[in-house]
Design a protein around this motif. Structure first.
Motif, PDB file in Angstrom:
ATOM      1  N   PRO A  55       0.808  -1.219   0.000  1.00  0.00           N
ATOM      2  CA  PRO A  55       0.000   0.000   0.000  1.00  0.00           C
ATOM      3  C   PRO A  55       0.842   1.270   0.000  1.00  0.00           C
ATOM      4  CG  PRO A  55      -0.907  -1.579   1.544  1.00  0.00           C
ATOM      5  CD  PRO A  55       0.408  -2.142   1.053  1.00  0.00           C
ATOM      6  N   SER A  56       2.086   1.187   0.478  1.00  0.00           N
ATOM      7  CA  SER A  56       2.951   2.362   0.474  1.00  0.00           C
ATOM      8  C   SER A  56       3.546   2.624  -0.896  1.00  0.00           C
ATOM      9  CB  SER A  56       4.088   2.181   1.497  1.00  0.00           C
ATOM     10  OG  SER A  56       4.944   1.128   1.077  1.00  0.00           O
ATOM     11  N   GLY A  57       3.304   1.716  -1.850  1.00  0.00           N
ATOM     12  CA  GLY A  57       3.829   1.903  -3.196  1.00  0.00           C
ATOM     13  C   GLY A  57       5.177   1.249  -3.416  1.00  0.00           C
ATOM     14  N   HIS A  58       5.768   0.689  -2.363  1.00  0.00           N
ATOM     15  CA  HIS A  58       7.055   0.014  -2.493  1.00  0.00           C
ATOM     16  C   HIS A  58       6.833  -1.427  -2.928  1.00  0.00           C
ATOM     17  CE1 HIS A  58       8.940   3.461  -0.740  1.00  0.00           C
ATOM     18  NE2 HIS A  58       8.257   3.331   0.397  1.00  0.00           N
ATOM     19  N   PRO A  59       7.686  -1.927  -3.822  1.00  0.00           N
ATOM     20  CA  PRO A  59       7.527  -3.320  -4.252  1.00  0.00           C
ATOM     21  C   PRO A  59       7.659  -4.294  -3.082  1.00  0.00           C
ATOM     22  CG  PRO A  59       9.103  -2.164  -5.647  1.00  0.00           C
ATOM     23  CD  PRO A  59       8.793  -1.265  -4.478  1.00  0.00           C
ATOM     24  N   VAL A  60       6.860  -5.343  -3.115  1.00  0.00           N
ATOM     25  CA  VAL A  60       6.938  -6.403  -2.117  1.00  0.00           C
ATOM     26  C   VAL A  60       7.833  -7.491  -2.710  1.00  0.00           C
ATOM     27  CG1 VAL A  60       5.621  -8.111  -0.819  1.00  0.00           C
ATOM     28  CG2 VAL A  60       4.642  -5.855  -1.241  1.00  0.00           C
ATOM     29  N   SER A  61       8.813  -7.933  -1.950  1.00  0.00           N
ATOM     30  CA  SER A  61       9.764  -8.915  -2.457  1.00  0.00           C
ATOM     31  C   SER A  61       9.072 -10.251  -2.706  1.00  0.00           C
ATOM     32  CB  SER A  61      10.903  -9.111  -1.460  1.00  0.00           C
ATOM     33  OG  SER A  61      10.435  -9.815  -0.325  1.00  0.00           O
ATOM     34  N   PRO A  62       9.609 -11.072  -3.602  1.00  0.00           N
ATOM     35  CA  PRO A  62       9.046 -12.407  -3.821  1.00  0.00           C
ATOM     36  C   PRO A  62       8.990 -13.222  -2.532  1.00  0.00           C
ATOM     37  CG  PRO A  62      10.574 -11.866  -5.579  1.00  0.00           C
ATOM     38  CD  PRO A  62      10.695 -10.772  -4.535  1.00  0.00           C
ATOM     39  N   LEU A  63       9.973 -13.042  -1.660  1.00  0.00           N
ATOM     40  CA  LEU A  63       9.979 -13.744  -0.377  1.00  0.00           C
ATOM     41  C   LEU A  63       8.758 -13.351   0.441  1.00  0.00           C
ATOM     42  CD1 LEU A  63      12.558 -14.638   2.128  1.00  0.00           C
ATOM     43  CD2 LEU A  63      11.194 -12.674   2.774  1.00  0.00           C
ATOM     44  N   GLU A  64       8.485 -12.049   0.540  1.00  0.00           N
ATOM     45  CA  GLU A  64       7.330 -11.584   1.317  1.00  0.00           C
ATOM     46  C   GLU A  64       6.029 -12.010   0.652  1.00  0.00           C
ATOM     47  OE1 GLU A  64       7.084 -10.292   4.390  1.00  0.00           O
ATOM     48  OE2 GLU A  64       9.231 -10.600   4.541  1.00  0.00           O
ATOM     49  N   GLN A  65       5.987 -12.010  -0.683  1.00  0.00           N
ATOM     50  CA  GLN A  65       4.792 -12.483  -1.388  1.00  0.00           C
ATOM     51  C   GLN A  65       4.513 -13.941  -1.028  1.00  0.00           C
ATOM     52  OE1 GLN A  65       4.884 -11.727  -5.628  1.00  0.00           O
ATOM     53  NE2 GLN A  65       5.663  -9.660  -5.313  1.00  0.00           N
ATOM     54  N   ALA A  66       5.560 -14.774  -1.007  1.00  0.00           N
ATOM     55  CA  ALA A  66       5.403 -16.194  -0.673  1.00  0.00           C
ATOM     56  C   ALA A  66       4.931 -16.360   0.769  1.00  0.00           C
ATOM     57  CB  ALA A  66       6.718 -16.940  -0.894  1.00  0.00           C
ATOM     58  N   LEU A  67       5.481 -15.566   1.686  1.00  0.00           N
ATOM     59  CA  LEU A  67       5.080 -15.649   3.087  1.00  0.00           C
ATOM     60  C   LEU A  67       3.641 -15.198   3.289  1.00  0.00           C
ATOM     61  CD1 LEU A  67       8.390 -14.363   4.670  1.00  0.00           C
ATOM     62  CD2 LEU A  67       7.454 -16.677   4.890  1.00  0.00           C
ATOM     63  N   HIS A  68       3.252 -14.107   2.614  1.00  0.00           N
ATOM     64  CA  HIS A  68       1.859 -13.621   2.714  1.00  0.00           C
ATOM     65  C   HIS A  68       0.897 -14.653   2.137  1.00  0.00           C
ATOM     66  CE1 HIS A  68       2.971  -9.772   4.292  1.00  0.00           C
ATOM     67  NE2 HIS A  68       3.583  -9.371   3.201  1.00  0.00           N
ATOM     68  N   ALA A  69       1.275 -15.261   1.036  1.00  0.00           N
ATOM     69  CA  ALA A  69       0.420 -16.285   0.413  1.00  0.00           C
ATOM     70  C   ALA A  69       0.283 -17.494   1.338  1.00  0.00           C
ATOM     71  CB  ALA A  69       0.983 -16.701  -0.940  1.00  0.00           C
ATOM     72  N   ALA A  70       1.389 -17.934   1.929  1.00  0.00           N
ATOM     73  CA  ALA A  70       1.350 -19.077   2.849  1.00  0.00           C
ATOM     74  C   ALA A  70       0.435 -18.774   4.027  1.00  0.00           C
ATOM     75  CB  ALA A  70       2.762 -19.416   3.339  1.00  0.00           C
ATOM     76  N   ARG A  71       0.576 -17.582   4.595  1.00  0.00           N
ATOM     77  CA  ARG A  71      -0.271 -17.168   5.722  1.00  0.00           C
ATOM     78  C   ARG A  71      -1.742 -17.229   5.312  1.00  0.00           C
ATOM     79  NH1 ARG A  71       1.494 -12.260   6.369  1.00  0.00           N
ATOM     80  NH2 ARG A  71       2.807 -12.595   8.185  1.00  0.00           N
ATOM     81  N   ALA A  72      -2.063 -16.671   4.161  1.00  0.00           N
ATOM     82  CA  ALA A  72      -3.461 -16.632   3.699  1.00  0.00           C
ATOM     83  C   ALA A  72      -4.018 -18.038   3.470  1.00  0.00           C
ATOM     84  CB  ALA A  72      -3.567 -15.796   2.431  1.00  0.00           C
TER      85      ALA A  72
END
Length: 147
Positions: A19-36
């Protein structure tokens, strides 16, 4: 600008931006997806109480370090978080998720397969079926023969 991007709090409209406009790293994308995915399975079984959600958060924090050490393992994080939460629930409450396929006999938990690999699924070894992908337990009414 895409109006739906603004409504979601993502000014760029790019799903890989925060939401801040900064890219989310692939690592964080994978962690967010796993959490969801794991939270979806917990909610499907109506076990997403606050202390259980804390177990998910603890696992995600531990797996963040793990995947930082082994970036090629990002595709494996969802299955690992599911297994971590399953183990933590077993210690505190009992088996989870219970098999929805086997109607008779002792209740038993599903297992995650592959133990370390992409595209993790909940599997009933007793019946030899894939029950659902991790994150899709809510739609599991039966199972398909395990391959």
């Amino acid at each position: 600008m895409d109006p739906s991007a603004h409504a979601s709090g993502n000014p760029s409209g790019n799903p890989s931006d925060s939401p801040s406009g900064h890219p989310v790293s692939p690592l964080e994308q994978a962690l967010h997806a796993a959490r969801a995915l794991v939270l979806a399975d917990l909610a499907a079984g109506e076990v997403a109480a606050a202390d259980v959600v804390s177990m998910v958060e603890e696992s995600v924090a531990q797996r963040r370090w793990w995947v930082q050490q082994w970036p090629d393992g990002a595709d494996f994080v969802a299955g690992l978080v599911a297994q971590d939460v399953q183990d933590a629930l077993l210690e505190r409450y009992g088996r989870w998720p219970l098999c929805p396929v086997c109607g008779s006999g002792d209740p038993h938990a599903l297992d995650v397969e592959p133990e370390l690999g992409p595209d993790p699924h909940w599997v009933c070894h007793k019946a030899g079926v894939k029950v659902a992908a991790v994150g899709a337990l809510g739609s599991a009414a039966g199972g398909k023969p395990s391959s």
